[in-house]
Write a protein that holds these residues in place. Structure first.
Motif, mmCIF file in Angstrom:
data_model
loop_
_atom_site.group_PDB
_atom_site.id
_atom_site.type_symbol
_atom_site.label_atom_id
_atom_site.label_comp_id
_atom_site.label_asym_id
_atom_site.label_seq_id
_atom_site.Cartn_x
_atom_site.Cartn_y
_atom_site.Cartn_z
ATOM 1 N N TRP A 56 0.503 -1.173 0.118
ATOM 2 C CA TRP A 56 -0.103 -0.062 -0.062
ATOM 3 C C TRP A 56 1.092 1.272 0.077
ATOM 4 C CZ3 TRP A 56 -4.359 -0.336 -1.550
ATOM 5 C CH2 TRP A 56 -5.724 -1.714 -0.770
ATOM 6 N N GLU A 57 1.818 0.958 1.021
ATOM 7 C CA GLU A 57 2.482 2.553 0.798
ATOM 8 C C GLU A 57 4.205 1.879 0.427
ATOM 9 O OE1 GLU A 57 1.956 5.969 1.151
ATOM 10 O OE2 GLU A 57 -0.338 4.974 1.495
ATOM 11 N N ASP A 112 6.222 1.484 4.235
ATOM 12 C CA ASP A 112 5.746 0.866 5.161
ATOM 13 C C ASP A 112 6.132 -0.475 4.696
ATOM 14 O OD1 ASP A 112 4.410 2.478 6.225
ATOM 15 O OD2 ASP A 112 2.254 1.765 5.583
ATOM 16 N N GLY A 132 -1.891 -0.615 13.940
ATOM 17 C CA GLY A 132 -1.138 0.972 13.451
ATOM 18 C C GLY A 132 0.018 0.959 11.983
ATOM 19 N N ARG A 133 0.765 1.595 11.813
ATOM 20 C CA ARG A 133 1.313 1.735 10.690
ATOM 21 C C ARG A 133 2.167 1.128 11.438
ATOM 22 N NH1 ARG A 133 5.716 5.764 8.757
ATOM 23 N NH2 ARG A 133 6.627 5.555 6.764
ATOM 24 N N ALA A 149 6.229 0.777 10.042
ATOM 25 C CA ALA A 149 7.021 1.255 8.981
ATOM 26 C C ALA A 149 8.075 0.390 8.377
ATOM 27 C CB ALA A 149 7.298 2.640 9.741
#
Length: 268
Positions: free
Chosen positions: A30-31, A34, A71-72, A74
């Motif tokens: 998605w990112e 991440d 959560g995210r 990283a």
């Protein structure tokens, strides 16, 4: 199918006893900044294996592991702590936590059960999916981006359709550089791929990340391939469910469930 021969041939590199550095191969779908959750799920099983190896020997085997994604995640150094919540000779509960930049991002709980000989009654009505050689190679990176997706070999059923597909996935990379991992850790490290093999809507228009993953096993998986027989459902109020029967090359081994938060992208 590795990103580059110049990159480390692993998803993580060990920093010390509890800390790991992800490589570009762990990059998210998605990112760009991440981590993909799939290799991190395998890393947690690897950490649990090490925790158990440091304790008293027993014949317990992992039968269920559940992950909550807080959560995210990283693409950064992560610290993993494992503790025994409920010790036992026949049933044991372990808990693991991933911390990045001082913030908990994943919590996992694993139930371990005593092994015994039940071969005389072993059976399941779940049908095997066709073996990997009967599925065509599938370029998953035509649909998804990220280092993890580029690192795996995918084979998918020709009759795949939105919300329904069967596929096989494997990776030639180590979980942790220069460190052997169990067959279970490597298997689990590919399970989260399920949410991307039978998409209901294009990820360029809709987001549907999972906030959890729960895996139940009635048999310990073997071999390099992780088989995913997956169904994806979207509800009318922003929620979805990815349900997967898990296979190794000899047949079904268990099931995985992922709850999804479904929302349109701003430009969709």
């Amino acid at each position: 199918m590795s990103l580059s021969t110049a990159l480390p041939e692993s998803y993580y590199q060990r920093i010390d006893e509890h800390r790991y550095k992800p490589t570009a191969h762990a990059g998210g779908a998605w990112e760009v900044g991440d981590q993909h959750f799939s290799p991190l799920a395998g890393l947690l099983v690897h950490a649990i294996d090490r925790h158990r190896a440091a304790g008293a020997a027993n014949d317990l085997v992992l039968a269920r592991i559940s992950y909550d994604i807080l959560g995210r995640i990283a693409l950064d150094e992560c610290e993993i702590a494992v503790r025994t919540v409920r010790p036992g000779r026949t049933v044991e509960l372990l808990e693991a936590q991933v911390v990045i930049a001082g913030r908990p991002v994943v919590r996992a709980r694993a139930w371990l059960l005593a092994a015994g000989d039940t071969g005389a009654v072993a059976d399941t009505p779940v049908q095997r999916i066709a073996p990997p050689e009967e599925f065509a190679p599938w370029a998953m990176n035509d649909v998804w981006e990220g280092g993890y997706i580029a690192s795996v070999e995918m084979r998918r059923q020709a009759s795949a359709e939105p919300g329904r597909a069967a596929a096989w996935v494997r990776s030639d990379l180590e979980l942790v550089a220069d460190e052997p991992s169990s067959s279970l850790a490597s298997f689990v490290g590919l399970v989260d791929t399920a949410n991307g093999i039978a998409v209901q809507q294009p990820p360029t228009r809709w987001m549907f990340p999972n906030v959890d993953l729960t895996i139940h096993l009635h048999r310990q998986p073997e071999g390099r391939w992780t088989g995913l027989d997956t169904t994806v459902s979207f509800g009318p109020a922003g929620h979805g469910l990815t349900s997967t029967v898990l296979h190794d090359v000899t047949g079904p081994v268990g099931q995985a469930e992922q709850i999804l938060t479904v929302r349109p992208l701003a430009h969709g």
